[in-house]
Design an enzyme around this catalytic site. Structure first.
Site, PDB file in Angstrom:
ATOM      1  N   ASN A 116      -1.445   1.127   6.951  1.00 34.95           N
ATOM      2  CA  ASN A 116      -1.620   1.977   5.776  1.00 34.95           C
ATOM      3  C   ASN A 116      -0.411   2.890   5.614  1.00 34.95           C
ATOM      4  O   ASN A 116       0.680   2.437   5.331  1.00 34.95           O
ATOM      5  CB  ASN A 116      -2.939   2.745   5.896  1.00 34.95           C
ATOM      6  CG  ASN A 116      -3.513   3.149   4.569  1.00 34.95           C
ATOM      7  OD1 ASN A 116      -2.808   3.709   3.742  1.00 34.95           O
ATOM      8  ND2 ASN A 116      -4.790   2.879   4.346  1.00 34.95           N
ATOM      9  N   ASP A 125      -4.667   7.801   6.740  1.00 37.87           N
ATOM     10  CA  ASP A 125      -4.152   7.118   5.550  1.00 37.87           C
ATOM     11  C   ASP A 125      -2.688   7.524   5.409  1.00 37.87           C
ATOM     12  O   ASP A 125      -1.855   7.167   6.221  1.00 37.87           O
ATOM     13  CB  ASP A 125      -4.995   7.510   4.341  1.00 37.87           C
ATOM     14  CG  ASP A 125      -4.845   6.552   3.168  1.00 37.87           C
ATOM     15  OD1 ASP A 125      -3.753   5.980   3.006  1.00 37.87           O
ATOM     16  OD2 ASP A 125      -5.806   6.384   2.392  1.00 37.87           O
ATOM     17  N   ASN A 149       0.800  -1.222   0.000  1.00 37.19           N
ATOM     18  CA  ASN A 149       0.000   0.000   0.000  1.00 37.19           C
ATOM     19  C   ASN A 149       0.829   1.266   0.000  1.00 37.19           C
ATOM     20  O   ASN A 149       0.663   2.123  -0.857  1.00 37.19           O
ATOM     21  CB  ASN A 149      -0.933  -0.039   1.213  1.00 37.19           C
ATOM     22  CG  ASN A 149      -1.917   1.095   1.263  1.00 37.19           C
ATOM     23  OD1 ASN A 149      -1.565   2.221   1.594  1.00 37.19           O
ATOM     24  ND2 ASN A 149      -3.159   0.809   0.927  1.00 37.19           N
ATOM     25  N   GLU A 168      -9.764  -1.796  -6.999  1.00 38.12           N
ATOM     26  CA  GLU A 168      -8.400  -1.277  -6.890  1.00 38.12           C
ATOM     27  C   GLU A 168      -7.363  -2.373  -7.069  1.00 38.12           C
ATOM     28  O   GLU A 168      -6.224  -2.249  -6.596  1.00 38.12           O
ATOM     29  CB  GLU A 168      -8.194  -0.590  -5.534  1.00 38.12           C
ATOM     30  CG  GLU A 168      -9.027   0.660  -5.353  1.00 38.12           C
ATOM     31  CD  GLU A 168      -8.682   1.408  -4.073  1.00 38.12           C
ATOM     32  OE1 GLU A 168      -7.658   1.081  -3.436  1.00 38.12           O
ATOM     33  OE2 GLU A 168      -9.428   2.323  -3.699  1.00 38.12           O
TER      34      GLU A 168
END
Length: 303
Positions: A179, A232, A121, A145
């Protein structure tokens, strides 16, 4: 400083970090989920990802926005290594790759202990050349995604790639959905966001770990929580303030974890990076758009 529609001030120290007259500029609109901004100071160019559209975009002050790479294999997070090469996390390939100077793609990591990674990620590089990345399941839980499939790992880990041997080591294995991640300016601490609250009843928080000389982590603890949406991507300024994406914009936290204030953005923010010649321009990826705003802080990331 008086309140404005652009800022939410929680602590007077935030006033010294923002430019009251600065505008939030929308530089591009047309993404489905913008992510992974990385600034190339030597080229005066920003690269970012548009994951569902399976492309990477490029923006420069003189040339505006254009497509950098398509198809992108559903690239999400990006950074640069010590030699200035692009390091990317591919949801589609379930791997971390490096783009060489001639454009060739080198695979740095695609499995751990004989099992495929979930969907790397976000990624950062330490000054010793080691590469650190998170591996949640966002790229395999649907076809939006990436490619829907089952996790082979069974856990969602934070990994370190050794700069000499290339060996991959899971350094943290108890995240719900790890993340964004970033090192403190002195690289003595590693911060990692857990965005698992998007699917689970868990806190929207960022954790912090001490980093030993050999790269091992210890003393994991809570650092801060996001009060709107999920944490995030995030970055540090040179003073150690943490600037984090959130549901209502960018949240700025002091080194002690106190929320100083927010830059309010009309779309959900996914990630950000400092750029420009003085690294005082904050580039923000937010759902469909790329935004920027000048601040009084200077980014701490390299190169």
């Amino acid at each position: 400083m008086a309140e404005s529609p652009l800022y939410e001030i929680r602590d007077e120290r935030f006033g010294a970090l923002i430019v009251g007259s600065a505008a939030l500029e929308e530089l591009y609109r047309g993404c489905r989920w913008a992510e992974g901004p990385v600034w190339f100071s030597d080229l005066n160019v920003l690269i970012w990802s548009d994951i569902p559209n399976e492309r990477m975009m490029r923006w420069s002050p003189d040339g505006g926005a254009s497509v950098f790479r398509s198809p992108s294999n559903y690239v999400n997070g990006n950074t640069r290594d010590l030699q200035g090469r692009l390091i990317s996390c591919e949801h589609g390939g379930r791997r971390v790759t490096r783009t060489e100077y001639d454009g060739r793609i080198t695979v740095l990591a695609d499995s751990y202990q004989g099992k495929r990674l979930n969907s790397p990620n976000d990624v950062v590089v330490r000054s010793d050349g080691s590469i650190w990345f998170t591996d949640p399941t966002y790229g395999i839980i649907s076809d939006y995604e990436g490619h829907k499939t089952e996790s082979e790992q069974g856990t969602r880990n934070v990994y370190r790639i050794d700069p000499v041997s290339g060996a991959i080591l899971a350094v943290v294995t108890d995240f719900i959905q790890p993340n964004g991640l970033a090192f403190s300016p002195n690289e003595k601490r590693l911060f990692v966001a857990d965005s698992g609250s998007a699917q689970h009843e868990v806190p929207s928080h960022i954790r912090v770990f001490d980093v030993a000389e050999d790269g091992t982590l210890g003393n994991g603890s809570y650092f801060c929580s996001i009060d709107n949406g999920n944490p995030d991507g995030f970055r540090f300024d040179v003073a150690g303030n943490l600037w984090c994406s959130a549901g209502d914009g960018v949240h700025c936290f002091a080194p002690d974890g106190k929320l100083l204030g927010k830059i309010l953005v009309p779309q959900t923010v996914s990630n950000l990076t400092f750029g420009g010649p003085k690294k005082n321009r904050l580039f923000i990826t937010a759902t469909q758009s790329l935004y920027s705003i000048y601040v009084k802080a200077n980014g701490a990331q390299h190169p």
